[in-house]
Design a protein around this motif. Sequence first.
Motif, PDB file in Angstrom:
ATOM      1  N   UNK A  12      -2.485 -66.434  25.943  1.00 44.65           N
ATOM      2  CA  UNK A  12      -2.536 -67.429  24.614  1.00 44.65           C
ATOM      3  C   UNK A  12      -1.033 -66.349  24.472  1.00 44.65           C
ATOM      4  N   UNK A  13      -0.321 -67.376  22.881  1.00 44.67           N
ATOM      5  CA  UNK A  13       1.135 -67.329  22.928  1.00 44.67           C
ATOM      6  C   UNK A  13       0.754 -67.144  21.376  1.00 44.67           C
ATOM      7  N   UNK A  14       1.930 -66.130  20.741  1.00 48.65           N
ATOM      8  CA  UNK A  14       2.520 -65.808  19.314  1.00 48.65           C
ATOM      9  C   UNK A  14       3.691 -66.209  19.505  1.00 48.65           C
ATOM     10  N   UNK A  15       4.102 -67.762  18.388  1.00 46.89           N
ATOM     11  CA  UNK A  15       4.880 -68.112  18.025  1.00 46.89           C
ATOM     12  C   UNK A  15       5.872 -67.434  17.428  1.00 46.89           C
ATOM     13  N   UNK A  16       7.238 -67.208  16.701  1.00 43.17           N
ATOM     14  CA  UNK A  16       8.086 -66.927  16.496  1.00 43.17           C
ATOM     15  C   UNK A  16       7.826 -67.707  14.866  1.00 43.17           C
ATOM     16  N   UNK A  17       8.100 -66.840  13.658  1.00 41.90           N
ATOM     17  CA  UNK A  17       7.733 -67.972  12.795  1.00 41.90           C
ATOM     18  C   UNK A  17       8.338 -68.777  11.429  1.00 41.90           C
ATOM     19  N   UNK A  18       8.016 -69.369  11.067  1.00 43.60           N
ATOM     20  CA  UNK A  18       9.319 -69.983  10.136  1.00 43.60           C
ATOM     21  C   UNK A  18       9.935 -70.883  11.195  1.00 43.60           C
ATOM     22  N   UNK A  19       9.778 -71.621  12.587  1.00 40.12           N
ATOM     23  CA  UNK A  19      10.832 -72.237  13.228  1.00 40.12           C
ATOM     24  C   UNK A  19      10.428 -73.909  12.380  1.00 40.12           C
ATOM     25  N   UNK A  20      11.370 -74.749  12.540  1.00 43.88           N
ATOM     26  CA  UNK A  20      12.028 -75.738  11.836  1.00 43.88           C
ATOM     27  C   UNK A  20      11.598 -76.675  13.264  1.00 43.88           C
ATOM     28  N   UNK A  21      10.723 -77.532  13.525  1.00 47.16           N
ATOM     29  CA  UNK A  21      10.406 -78.997  14.445  1.00 47.16           C
ATOM     30  C   UNK A  21      11.100 -79.972  14.188  1.00 47.16           C
ATOM     31  N   UNK A  22      12.589 -80.809  14.589  1.00 46.28           N
ATOM     32  CA  UNK A  22      12.575 -81.786  14.039  1.00 46.28           C
ATOM     33  C   UNK A  22      12.905 -82.930  14.968  1.00 46.28           C
ATOM     34  N   UNK A  23      12.386 -84.128  15.058  1.00 50.68           N
ATOM     35  CA  UNK A  23      12.414 -84.707  15.766  1.00 50.68           C
ATOM     36  C   UNK A  23      13.248 -85.356  16.237  1.00 50.68           C
ATOM     37  N   UNK A  24      14.278 -85.638  17.101  1.00 46.41           N
ATOM     38  CA  UNK A  24      15.311 -86.357  17.813  1.00 46.41           C
ATOM     39  C   UNK A  24      15.534 -87.042  18.462  1.00 46.41           C
TER      40      UNK A  24
ATOM     41  N   UNK B 116      -1.249 -76.317  20.008  1.00 50.27           N
ATOM     42  CA  UNK B 116      -2.886 -76.724  19.603  1.00 50.27           C
ATOM     43  C   UNK B 116      -3.241 -75.098  20.474  1.00 50.27           C
ATOM     44  N   UNK B 117      -2.932 -74.145  21.153  1.00 49.61           N
ATOM     45  CA  UNK B 117      -4.200 -73.821  22.040  1.00 49.61           C
ATOM     46  C   UNK B 117      -4.238 -74.287  22.803  1.00 49.61           C
ATOM     47  N   UNK B 118      -3.753 -75.264  23.246  1.00 54.95           N
ATOM     48  CA  UNK B 118      -4.131 -75.861  24.370  1.00 54.95           C
ATOM     49  C   UNK B 118      -4.300 -75.257  25.842  1.00 54.95           C
ATOM     50  N   UNK B 119      -5.327 -74.174  26.770  1.00 59.07           N
ATOM     51  CA  UNK B 119      -4.719 -73.677  27.976  1.00 59.07           C
ATOM     52  C   UNK B 119      -3.602 -74.105  27.764  1.00 59.07           C
ATOM     53  N   UNK B 120      -2.980 -73.481  29.152  1.00 59.84           N
ATOM     54  CA  UNK B 120      -1.775 -73.748  30.776  1.00 59.84           C
ATOM     55  C   UNK B 120      -2.294 -75.006  31.585  1.00 59.84           C
ATOM     56  N   UNK B 121      -4.081 -75.071  32.131  1.00 63.64           N
ATOM     57  CA  UNK B 121      -4.790 -74.984  32.829  1.00 63.64           C
ATOM     58  C   UNK B 121      -4.693 -76.475  32.582  1.00 63.64           C
ATOM     59  N   UNK B 122      -4.981 -76.896  31.625  1.00 67.32           N
ATOM     60  CA  UNK B 122      -5.521 -77.669  30.858  1.00 67.32           C
ATOM     61  C   UNK B 122      -4.195 -78.555  31.116  1.00 67.32           C
ATOM     62  N   UNK B 123      -2.365 -77.909  29.870  1.00 66.64           N
ATOM     63  CA  UNK B 123      -1.634 -78.841  29.925  1.00 66.64           C
ATOM     64  C   UNK B 123      -0.807 -79.572  31.179  1.00 66.64           C
ATOM     65  N   UNK B 124      -0.821 -78.645  32.197  1.00 67.28           N
ATOM     66  CA  UNK B 124      -0.480 -78.864  33.297  1.00 67.28           C
ATOM     67  C   UNK B 124      -1.547 -80.451  33.732  1.00 67.28           C
TER      68      UNK B 124
ATOM     69  N   UNK C  92      14.073 -66.967  24.582  1.00 63.06           N
ATOM     70  CA  UNK C  92      15.059 -67.586  22.850  1.00 63.06           C
ATOM     71  C   UNK C  92      14.309 -66.965  22.049  1.00 63.06           C
ATOM     72  N   UNK C  93      13.418 -66.561  21.814  1.00 65.14           N
ATOM     73  CA  UNK C  93      12.550 -65.385  21.083  1.00 65.14           C
ATOM     74  C   UNK C  93      11.468 -66.647  20.500  1.00 65.14           C
ATOM     75  N   UNK C  94      11.150 -67.744  21.165  1.00 58.95           N
ATOM     76  CA  UNK C  94      10.627 -68.729  20.093  1.00 58.95           C
ATOM     77  C   UNK C  94       8.953 -68.398  20.476  1.00 58.95           C
ATOM     78  N   UNK C  95       8.572 -68.175  21.433  1.00 62.89           N
ATOM     79  CA  UNK C  95       7.181 -67.414  21.476  1.00 62.89           C
ATOM     80  C   UNK C  95       7.018 -65.842  22.220  1.00 62.89           C
ATOM     81  N   UNK C  96       6.081 -65.594  22.134  1.00 65.38           N
ATOM     82  CA  UNK C  96       5.292 -64.100  23.571  1.00 65.38           C
ATOM     83  C   UNK C  96       4.093 -64.124  23.687  1.00 65.38           C
ATOM     84  N   UNK C  97       3.753 -63.888  24.698  1.00 66.90           N
ATOM     85  CA  UNK C  97       2.866 -63.808  25.162  1.00 66.90           C
ATOM     86  C   UNK C  97       1.967 -62.715  24.059  1.00 66.90           C
ATOM     87  N   UNK C  98      -0.048 -62.998  23.617  1.00 63.22           N
ATOM     88  CA  UNK C  98      -0.004 -61.960  22.954  1.00 63.22           C
ATOM     89  C   UNK C  98      -1.371 -61.415  23.257  1.00 63.22           C
ATOM     90  N   UNK C  99      -1.876 -60.500  22.924  1.00 65.79           N
ATOM     91  CA  UNK C  99      -2.761 -59.005  23.728  1.00 65.79           C
ATOM     92  C   UNK C  99      -3.712 -59.975  23.472  1.00 65.79           C
TER      93      UNK C  99
END
Length: 87
Positions: free
Chosen positions: A2-14, A43-51, A80-87
């Motif tokens: 699982x990962x924790x995401x930095x707060x206040x991330x703006x996502x913009x389609x480019x 969306x908290x989808x597991x890495x194995x599923x993503x792969x 780059x500080x956008x996420x980190x592993x959660x415990x």
Amino acid sequence: MKYEFSEHIVEQEVPEGLLLLKEDGKYLVINKTGKFVWKKLRSSIELETIVSQMVELYNVPTREECEKFVSQFISNLAENGFLRESS
């Protein structure tokens, strides 16, 4: 994992994919493949599923190549500080 995401991330389609902008001004532009992984992680989808989904959708030659890409992408996000592993 699982990962924790930095707060206040703006996502913009480019045209290239997705711009991620943090409150401190740090940003990344990720391509469409990276965008796919980012959205799945958010969306908290597991890495194995993503792969598995990427192997099917993007015709990746080997699962190992896909796992390597995803691992490197997540490391880049963490460095780059956008996420980190959660415990």
